[in-house]
Design a protein around this motif. Structure first.
Motif, short mmCIF file in Angstrom:
data_model
loop_
_atom_site.label_atom_id
_atom_site.label_comp_id
_atom_site.label_asym_id
_atom_site.label_seq_id
_atom_site.Cartn_x
_atom_site.Cartn_y
_atom_site.Cartn_z
N GLY A 103 -21.62 17.25 -11.79
CA GLY A 103 -20.60 18.12 -12.39
C GLY A 103 -21.18 19.48 -12.73
N HIS A 104 -22.47 19.53 -13.09
CA HIS A 104 -23.10 20.83 -13.35
C HIS A 104 -23.07 21.68 -12.08
N ALA A 105 -23.34 21.05 -10.95
CA ALA A 105 -23.30 21.80 -9.68
C ALA A 105 -21.86 22.14 -9.30
N ASP A 125 -31.90 15.57 -2.72
CA ASP A 125 -31.90 14.10 -2.75
C ASP A 125 -32.44 13.60 -4.10
N LEU A 126 -31.54 13.60 -5.10
CA LEU A 126 -31.95 13.19 -6.46
C LEU A 126 -32.40 11.74 -6.49
N MET A 127 -31.74 10.90 -5.67
CA MET A 127 -32.05 9.46 -5.71
C MET A 127 -33.51 9.20 -5.30
N GLU A 160 -36.44 14.19 -4.87
CA GLU A 160 -36.77 15.48 -4.24
C GLU A 160 -36.84 16.60 -5.28
N HIS A 161 -36.04 16.44 -6.37
CA HIS A 161 -36.00 17.50 -7.39
C HIS A 161 -37.25 17.54 -8.26
N LYS A 162 -38.12 16.53 -8.13
CA LYS A 162 -39.36 16.54 -8.92
C LYS A 162 -40.57 16.87 -8.04
N GLN A 163 -40.31 17.27 -6.81
CA GLN A 163 -41.39 17.66 -5.90
C GLN A 163 -41.69 19.15 -6.09
N GLY A 182 -36.68 20.75 -12.91
CA GLY A 182 -36.40 19.75 -11.89
C GLY A 182 -34.97 19.25 -11.92
N GLN A 183 -34.03 20.18 -12.02
CA GLN A 183 -32.61 19.80 -12.07
C GLN A 183 -31.79 20.71 -11.16
N VAL A 184 -30.71 20.12 -10.60
CA VAL A 184 -29.70 20.94 -9.92
C VAL A 184 -28.65 21.30 -10.97
N PRO A 185 -27.93 22.42 -10.78
CA PRO A 185 -27.95 23.33 -9.64
C PRO A 185 -28.97 24.45 -9.77
N VAL A 186 -29.32 24.99 -8.59
CA VAL A 186 -30.09 26.24 -8.51
C VAL A 186 -29.37 27.12 -7.50
N ALA A 221 -31.61 29.20 -12.15
CA ALA A 221 -31.41 27.77 -12.44
C ALA A 221 -30.54 27.65 -13.68
N ASP A 222 -29.86 26.55 -13.80
CA ASP A 222 -28.97 26.21 -14.93
C ASP A 222 -27.54 26.66 -14.60
N SER A 223 -26.63 25.68 -14.67
CA SER A 223 -25.25 25.95 -14.23
C SER A 223 -24.59 27.10 -14.99
N ASN A 224 -24.75 27.11 -16.32
CA ASN A 224 -24.09 28.16 -17.09
C ASN A 224 -24.73 29.52 -16.83
N ALA A 225 -26.05 29.54 -16.66
CA ALA A 225 -26.74 30.79 -16.32
C ALA A 225 -26.23 31.30 -14.97
N THR A 275 -15.27 20.24 -15.37
CA THR A 275 -15.56 19.12 -14.47
C THR A 275 -15.82 17.80 -15.20
N TYR A 276 -16.70 17.84 -16.21
CA TYR A 276 -17.02 16.57 -16.89
C TYR A 276 -15.85 16.05 -17.71
N ILE A 277 -14.98 16.97 -18.17
CA ILE A 277 -13.80 16.48 -18.89
C ILE A 277 -12.82 15.85 -17.89
N1 GSH Z 1 -28.60 22.38 -18.28
C1 GSH Z 1 -28.60 22.06 -16.88
C2 GSH Z 1 -28.38 20.57 -16.69
C3 GSH Z 1 -28.41 20.20 -15.23
C4 GSH Z 1 -28.46 18.71 -15.01
O1 GSH Z 1 -28.42 17.89 -15.95
N2 GSH Z 1 -28.54 18.34 -13.73
C5 GSH Z 1 -28.62 16.95 -13.35
C6 GSH Z 1 -27.56 16.60 -12.32
S1 GSH Z 1 -25.94 16.72 -13.06
C7 GSH Z 1 -29.97 16.70 -12.71
O2 GSH Z 1 -30.43 17.47 -11.90
N3 GSH Z 1 -30.59 15.59 -13.12
C8 GSH Z 1 -31.84 15.19 -12.62
C9 GSH Z 1 -32.88 15.10 -13.69
O3 GSH Z 1 -32.64 15.59 -14.81
O4 GSH Z 1 -33.93 14.53 -13.41
C10 GSH Z 1 -27.54 22.87 -16.16
O5 GSH Z 1 -26.54 23.24 -16.80
O6 GSH Z 1 -27.70 23.16 -14.96
#
Ligand code: GSH
Length: 207
Positions: free
Chosen positions: A13-15, A35-37, A40-43, A53-57, A66-70, A164-166
């Motif tokens: 939902g952030h993406a 590929d979060l599963m 890949e985001h921690k490589q 190590g989070q999407v979105p970027v 990085a960071d959805s709100n940013a 989205t999350y709501i």
């Molecule tokens: N504050 C961040 C939060 C992003 C976030 O939580 N992304 C999740 C997917 S919805 C993620 O990448 N999770 C993987 C992890 O944290 O390891 C933003 O707004 O972008």
């Protein structure tokens, strides 16, 4: 000519809030699924884009955000020439920021986290996430009985950040039925020209 690249996961939902804003601004971007599963985001390659190590970027040429709100703030500031999605007036901008904080706070730890439990088996207290969500929804329900949009008399990135999350709260086991004003606001967002939905998850539903 922009060279936008969005690193995302289709169920994030952030993406999605970023994909939604790109669509509303009629901006095209190359979409790159991470590929979060499989971690890949921690490589190192991805960590060099976002140390958390989070999407979105988002990449825009040689700029990386990085960071959805940013990213919403960046896109509004860079591409919305009329400055309606993120007003310049200090008090109006502060109103938007207030609701970006709601999106990063109780929306993430309420409906966002509840969905992490039901869809992805996150080891979180589901009851607590539902309680947070319902507290928030009650407050927003009263507010939206008096307001059409969250932060202004027109839609802003505050609405997109919270949408989205709501909207996907039922995937986390939280009903939106008790909240007609909240549902009407969701429908107003969905009626915006260029609106695109996030796909409903089948992950975990079979489990
Ligand atoms: N504050 C961040 C939060 C992003 C976030 O939580 N992304 C999740 C997917 S919805 C993620 O990448 N999770 C993987 C992890 O944290 O390891 C933003 O707004 O972008």
């Amino acid at each position: 000519m922009t060279t936008l690249k969005l690193y995302r996961h289709p169920l994030s939902g952030h993406a999605h809030r970023v994909e939604l804003f790109l669509s509303l601004l009629n901006l095209s971007a190359e979409i790159i699924d991470v590929d979060l599963m499989n971690g890949e985001h921690k490589q190192p390659a991805f960590l060099s884009k976002n140390m958390f190590g989070q999407v979105p970027v988002l990449e825009d040429g040689d700029i990386t955000i990085a960071d959805s709100n940013a990213i919403l703030v960046y896109l509004a500031s860079q591409y919305d020439v009329e400055h309606t999605w993120l007003p310049i007036d200090p008090a109006a901008a502060a109103q938007v920021q207030r609701f970006l904080s709601v999106a990063a706070g109780p929306v993430a730890s309420g409906p966002g986290a509840a969905r992490l439990v039901t869809l992805f088996g996150a080891a979180l207290d589901h009851g607590k996430t539902k309680e947070t969500a319902n507290q928030l929804f009650k407050t927003l329900e009263a507010y939206l009985s008096q307001h059409e949009w969250l932060a202004a008399s027109h839609p802003t990135i505050a609405d997109l950040a919270n949408y989205t999350y709501i909207a996907h709260a039922p995937e986390g086991g939280i009903s939106l039925q008790p909240y007609p004003y909240l549902r009407a606001w969701l429908q107003r967002v969905e009626a915006l020209p260029g609106f695109i939905p996030m796909q409903v998850s089948e992950v975990g539903l079979a489990a």
